[in-house]
Design an enzyme around this catalytic site. Sequence first.
Site, PDB file in Angstrom:
ATOM      1  N   HIS A  57      22.728  12.506   7.867  1.00  0.00           N
ATOM      2  CA  HIS A  57      23.853  13.131   8.576  1.00  0.00           C
ATOM      3  C   HIS A  57      25.196  12.477   8.270  1.00  0.00           C
ATOM      4  O   HIS A  57      26.214  12.895   8.796  1.00  0.00           O
ATOM      5  CB  HIS A  57      23.611  13.110  10.086  1.00  0.00           C
ATOM      6  CG  HIS A  57      23.781  11.738  10.696  1.00  0.00           C
ATOM      7  ND1 HIS A  57      22.846  10.761  10.578  1.00  0.00           N
ATOM      8  CD2 HIS A  57      24.804  11.196  11.397  1.00  0.00           C
ATOM      9  CE1 HIS A  57      23.268   9.673  11.196  1.00  0.00           C
ATOM     10  NE2 HIS A  57      24.459   9.900  11.693  1.00  0.00           N
TER      11      HIS A  57
HETATM   12  C1  UD1 Z   1      28.227  10.745  15.564  1.00  0.00           C
HETATM   13  C2  UD1 Z   1      28.711   9.314  15.283  1.00  0.00           C
HETATM   14  C3  UD1 Z   1      27.785   8.643  14.285  1.00  0.00           C
HETATM   15  C4  UD1 Z   1      26.342   8.685  14.755  1.00  0.00           C
HETATM   16  C5  UD1 Z   1      25.961  10.134  15.034  1.00  0.00           C
HETATM   17  C6  UD1 Z   1      24.561  10.278  15.536  1.00  0.00           C
HETATM   18  C7  UD1 Z   1      31.145   8.944  15.342  1.00  0.00           C
HETATM   19  C8  UD1 Z   1      32.342   8.763  14.504  1.00  0.00           C
HETATM   20  N1  UD1 Z   1      30.057   9.331  14.674  1.00  0.00           N
HETATM   21  O1  UD1 Z   1      28.310  11.467  14.356  1.00  0.00           O
HETATM   22  O2  UD1 Z   1      28.172   7.293  14.147  1.00  0.00           O
HETATM   23  O3  UD1 Z   1      25.497   8.146  13.775  1.00  0.00           O
HETATM   24  O4  UD1 Z   1      26.877  10.655  16.018  1.00  0.00           O
HETATM   25  O5  UD1 Z   1      24.250  11.606  15.763  1.00  0.00           O
HETATM   26  O6  UD1 Z   1      31.202   8.741  16.542  1.00  0.00           O
HETATM   27  N2  UD1 Z   1      27.189  18.815  17.394  1.00  0.00           N
HETATM   28  C9  UD1 Z   1      26.329  19.653  18.053  1.00  0.00           C
HETATM   29  N3  UD1 Z   1      25.834  19.233  19.266  1.00  0.00           N
HETATM   30  C10 UD1 Z   1      26.154  18.033  19.825  1.00  0.00           C
HETATM   31  C11 UD1 Z   1      27.044  17.191  19.129  1.00  0.00           C
HETATM   32  C12 UD1 Z   1      27.545  17.587  17.917  1.00  0.00           C
HETATM   33  O7  UD1 Z   1      26.006  20.721  17.582  1.00  0.00           O
HETATM   34  O8  UD1 Z   1      25.659  17.723  20.933  1.00  0.00           O
HETATM   35  C13 UD1 Z   1      27.744  19.252  16.083  1.00  0.00           C
HETATM   36  C14 UD1 Z   1      29.169  19.711  16.177  1.00  0.00           C
HETATM   37  O9  UD1 Z   1      29.310  20.827  15.417  1.00  0.00           O
HETATM   38  C15 UD1 Z   1      29.964  18.560  15.595  1.00  0.00           C
HETATM   39  C16 UD1 Z   1      28.969  17.938  14.606  1.00  0.00           C
HETATM   40  O10 UD1 Z   1      27.683  18.166  15.181  1.00  0.00           O
HETATM   41  O11 UD1 Z   1      31.124  18.988  15.003  1.00  0.00           O
HETATM   42  C17 UD1 Z   1      29.167  16.480  14.417  1.00  0.00           C
HETATM   43  O12 UD1 Z   1      29.186  15.782  15.661  1.00  0.00           O
HETATM   44  P1  UD1 Z   1      30.137  14.483  15.875  1.00  0.00           P
HETATM   45  O13 UD1 Z   1      29.876  13.934  17.231  1.00  0.00           O
HETATM   46  O14 UD1 Z   1      31.515  14.813  15.481  1.00  0.00           O
HETATM   47  O15 UD1 Z   1      29.637  13.478  14.798  1.00  0.00           O
HETATM   48  P2  UD1 Z   1      28.170  13.063  14.330  1.00  0.00           P
HETATM   49  O16 UD1 Z   1      28.022  13.482  12.913  1.00  0.00           O
HETATM   50  O17 UD1 Z   1      27.127  13.521  15.297  1.00  0.00           O
END
Ligand code: UD1
Length: 374
Positions: free
Chosen positions: A217
């Site tokens: 990811h």
């Molecule tokens: C975040 C953390 C990363 C961690 C990861 C674990 C930061 C900078 N990054 O990255 O260090 O390893 O979490 O998962 O804090 N989304 C959903 N449902 C959710 C949350 C997110 O669908 O409950 C989708 C959204 O479209 C979002 C994307 O996932 O835009 C990424 O989520 P985001 O929290 O921005 O970053 P992660 O890649 O999850």
Amino acid sequence: MVKLILVAGARPNFMKIAPLMHALKDHKSIQPILVHTGQHYDVKMSGQFFEELNIPNPDINLEVGSASHAVQTARIMEGFEQVCLKENPDYVLVVGDVNSTAACTLVASKLGIKTIHYEAGLRSNDRTMPEEINRLVTDAISDVFITTSIDADENLLHEGIPVEKIHMLGNLMIDSLVAQLPKAKATKLNFKLLNRDKPIELGKDFQSGQYGVLTFHRPGNVDEKESLTKLVHLWGEISEQIPLVFPVHPRTYKNILQFGLQSVIESYPKLFFIEPLGYLQFIHLVSNSSFALTDSGGIQEETTYLNIPCLTVRPNTERPVTVWEGSNKLIKTEEIVHEVQLIIQGKGKHGTIPKYWDGQSAERIINMIEGISK
Ligand code: UD1
């Protein structure tokens, strides 16, 4: 009574917060207040972890949701400032390296509230990773530093943190793993292929000890079409030798759809893309596998404890103890096929368990906080 705010925001935070909340249940001198920033919000990314790890409902949920880094960080800061002003805690404890970690530390320290960073001192020395920026910011202004391994102590000392502020007390993620492993192994592995209503069964579609677990990811691996396309083809190639099970992170899946890679995945019958799993099923899946192929931080630690070969597809790791002591190996994309072949031949890497990764870290941490707040 010491008032302690604990902050959790994203999936990898929850297994670190759980053992602390359990150790603080009915505590005589520390009153915990649990704040969920809402950085992760889906049931599959958040709710089911609270349920399975038996974490009490958050006292406060800031419900910030997904957004750009700046917007998400700003929303967390705005919400958390109100919480701090209202609760006026003695300490704020943050864990890990996500946006919630840095945002809440910044807010608390500007209000003159003492901050404790659990998992301090980890450094990938790669500032293209958002997590590395979060680690640097958090450690630059924290008051108390709890570390999981001696390399983290050395990094902090090198950055000028006084030795008396650093406490190497072990690994909370391993506390959760030790506590939940028997239950995890008894949990049925029950899932369907993503976007296809086909059930996949252990013992039928893949066999115990004869499959790999995939998790990817990191923006550096999955956000660009070229690198993700290359990876998807490699996973397919490997799955022709040994089945691969991939509980797909929403970030990765969104990109797979956007880059039109779903049909490539469907052309490999043993490349199983499934929804993100809860903690118990995921730990069962990993503990039963012959290897993990990953870019995650937490899985490098969990496989080290379980002594299962882990191939981490990254140029660096902030968790080098899993390489010098554990079963983790850093590899390049071009090395994936060869390294998996070594594992299939029984030549995978094994190691030992680092100091204090023993299931007792929460107790040591709570004792330390009691000690410094007297
Ligand atoms: C975040 C953390 C990363 C961690 C990861 C674990 C930061 C900078 N990054 O990255 O260090 O390893 O979490 O998962 O804090 N989304 C959903 N449902 C959710 C949350 C997110 O669908 O409950 C989708 C959204 O479209 C979002 C994307 O996932 O835009 C990424 O989520 P985001 O929290 O921005 O970053 P992660 O890649 O999850």
